[in-house]
Design a protein around this motif. Sequence first.
Motif, PDB file in Angstrom:
ATOM      1  N   ASP A  59       4.217  -4.666 -15.171  1.00  0.00           N
ATOM      2  CA  ASP A  59       3.330  -5.558 -14.421  1.00  0.00           C
ATOM      3  C   ASP A  59       4.153  -6.573 -13.634  1.00  0.00           C
ATOM      4  OD1 ASP A  59       4.211  -7.534 -16.153  1.00  0.00           O
ATOM      5  OD2 ASP A  59       2.375  -7.578 -17.352  1.00  0.00           O
ATOM      6  N   ASN A  60       3.486  -7.522 -13.002  1.00  0.00           N
ATOM      7  CA  ASN A  60       4.180  -8.484 -12.143  1.00  0.00           C
ATOM      8  C   ASN A  60       5.092  -9.433 -12.912  1.00  0.00           C
ATOM      9  OD1 ASN A  60       3.087  -7.509  -9.761  1.00  0.00           O
ATOM     10  ND2 ASN A  60       1.233  -8.754  -9.964  1.00  0.00           N
TER      11      ASN A  60
ATOM     12  N   ASP B  22       7.190  -5.180  -5.584  1.00  0.00           N
ATOM     13  CA  ASP B  22       6.909  -6.504  -5.050  1.00  0.00           C
ATOM     14  C   ASP B  22       7.349  -6.504  -3.597  1.00  0.00           C
ATOM     15  OD1 ASP B  22       7.168  -9.269  -4.302  1.00  0.00           O
ATOM     16  OD2 ASP B  22       6.968  -9.743  -6.436  1.00  0.00           O
TER      17      ASP B  22
END
Length: 600
Positions: free
Chosen positions: A286-287, A365
């Motif tokens: 995830d981020n 990203d």
Amino acid sequence: YAEVETRIEALRELLLEKLLETPSTLHDQKRYIRYLSDLHAPGDPAWQCIGAQHQWILQLMHNCKESYVKEQKGKELFVPMLELEPDARPSAVGHLGQSASLQRGSSCQAAREDAWRYKAPQQVVFVDKLTQLVVSQLPNFWKLWISYVNGSLFSETAEKSGQMERSKKNARQRQNDFKKMIQEVMHSLVKLIRGALLPFSLREGEARLYGGWEMKAELSGHWLTHVIQTVRLSSESLTALEIPNDMLQIIQDLILDLRVRCILVTLQHTAEDIKRLAEKEDWVVDNEGLTSLVAQFEQCLSHALQALKPVLDCRAGEPSVFQQQRTQEEVCQLSIGIMQVFIDCLEQLSTKPDGDIDTAHLAGDVSSPDLFGSIHEDSILSAEQRLLIALSNCRYLERHSFLNIAEQLEKHGFQGVDKITQVSMESLKELDQRLFEMYIELKADPIVGSLEPGIYAGYFDWRDCLLPAGVRNYLKEALVNIIAVHAEVFSISKELVPRVLARVVEAVAEELSRLMQCVSSFSRHGALQARLEICALRDTVAMYLTPESSSSFKQALEALPQLSSGTDKKLLEELLNKFKSSMHLQLTCFQAPSSALLKT
């Protein structure tokens, strides 16, 4: 007259035979006892009836065990059970509570009307049936004794008579005998349950009498919780009879042992479940640089603690499950073991051979500098990427998960939480450091190893070189490789970038310092070239300098002759500015976010 006596004696024998028949209702027992009393039967028929009832209850209990043991060895049994609301009475015990007219409104909730069938372990079904049997039979047995004590067995109006007074006197003399009968029933109940669920708690001779079950696998915490609920409710029903607490203490001891066993088994099974989490790792990041593995770990432990809540919570009169030091130590070690299992799971995953991991799904990203082709194009995770993901998971565990778990353990009354946290944190940090060193070795060593060949490429000599025209390619290549490390780390976890880059810079600075100190002498041009390259590297990575790397750069510069002329200083400044300008785009990752934004 003799014939009358003979007939009366025959009637007495018939009535006594009827009295001692089992099963029998309390109403019939009272009726036969009164008839025998009126016929002046010899001895004490009422006490004989009490003794017969006692033996019958014991025989019922053992027959119950034998039938279920035989059933277990023959075939598995499907038993209808009720789906329960939280804290609801198990169906079997609910039924027996009603049959004994002892159910207390606050002790349970109504079970759902729609029943569903599922397979229950034979020992669980047996305990339900056994407790139902005891709690349904004991009230009449107890009432029979009370009627014997107060004399109402012999007269509905409780009128005084010589027979009644003699009976009361007999009852007073036999109080200890009756107490032993109740204790024998309680001991049999407890030992039969122990034989089914806690056979190791019985002595060898007792195990043969009260056991005999096939223990293929220990009951799960779920079923032990059900059994604890059943025994607790049975204890409540028996307490409602006003049986003295000292006679029921043995049941409380059993409940405590079952609670302890349930906690230990649940923690052991939780460790096994967590060990299998490695199979579920999907490597989706995830981020925040985390995979779902950490959340699954927390969830698994949280569910286990939630399932244990009814067991950990003390009912009226129950001691804390952690009252014994041995229990505290066992639970503490198992809790540490659970943490260690997950730490081992992370290590196992991070060091798997490449072929063992098929796919990777990294959350890209858009701001990530991806200068050398997307690392997401390859469906195979590299060893370096796995190490980074593991490091990111470790970081979250240390800063969040382990602290959250410690809070939950304290909330549920666990002892030694500080020790659990401390030992787990130490083990986690050791793993983190090992993985970090492995990653640095994979990434820094090639960069460090390329410096010396790059410096002396083309037979370069510090004592005989031209006036510097700029930073040479070896240093640019080293910086590009450092940028590649930055990009790889940034794509997985922004939080890890400073730690990794600082360590890579330390390794490069240390090697550069060593190489400079190994040079016997520099020409004027050589000293200027060396100073240019050292300063270019130092200024570029200034954001990631540590005391160690700063010291290495300082030592490298101290190994060089000082610049003697203003012309050389001016040339150095011009060449540094030229380098920074020409590589501005590549070097933005080495700048603080605010300054990088201003210059773009």
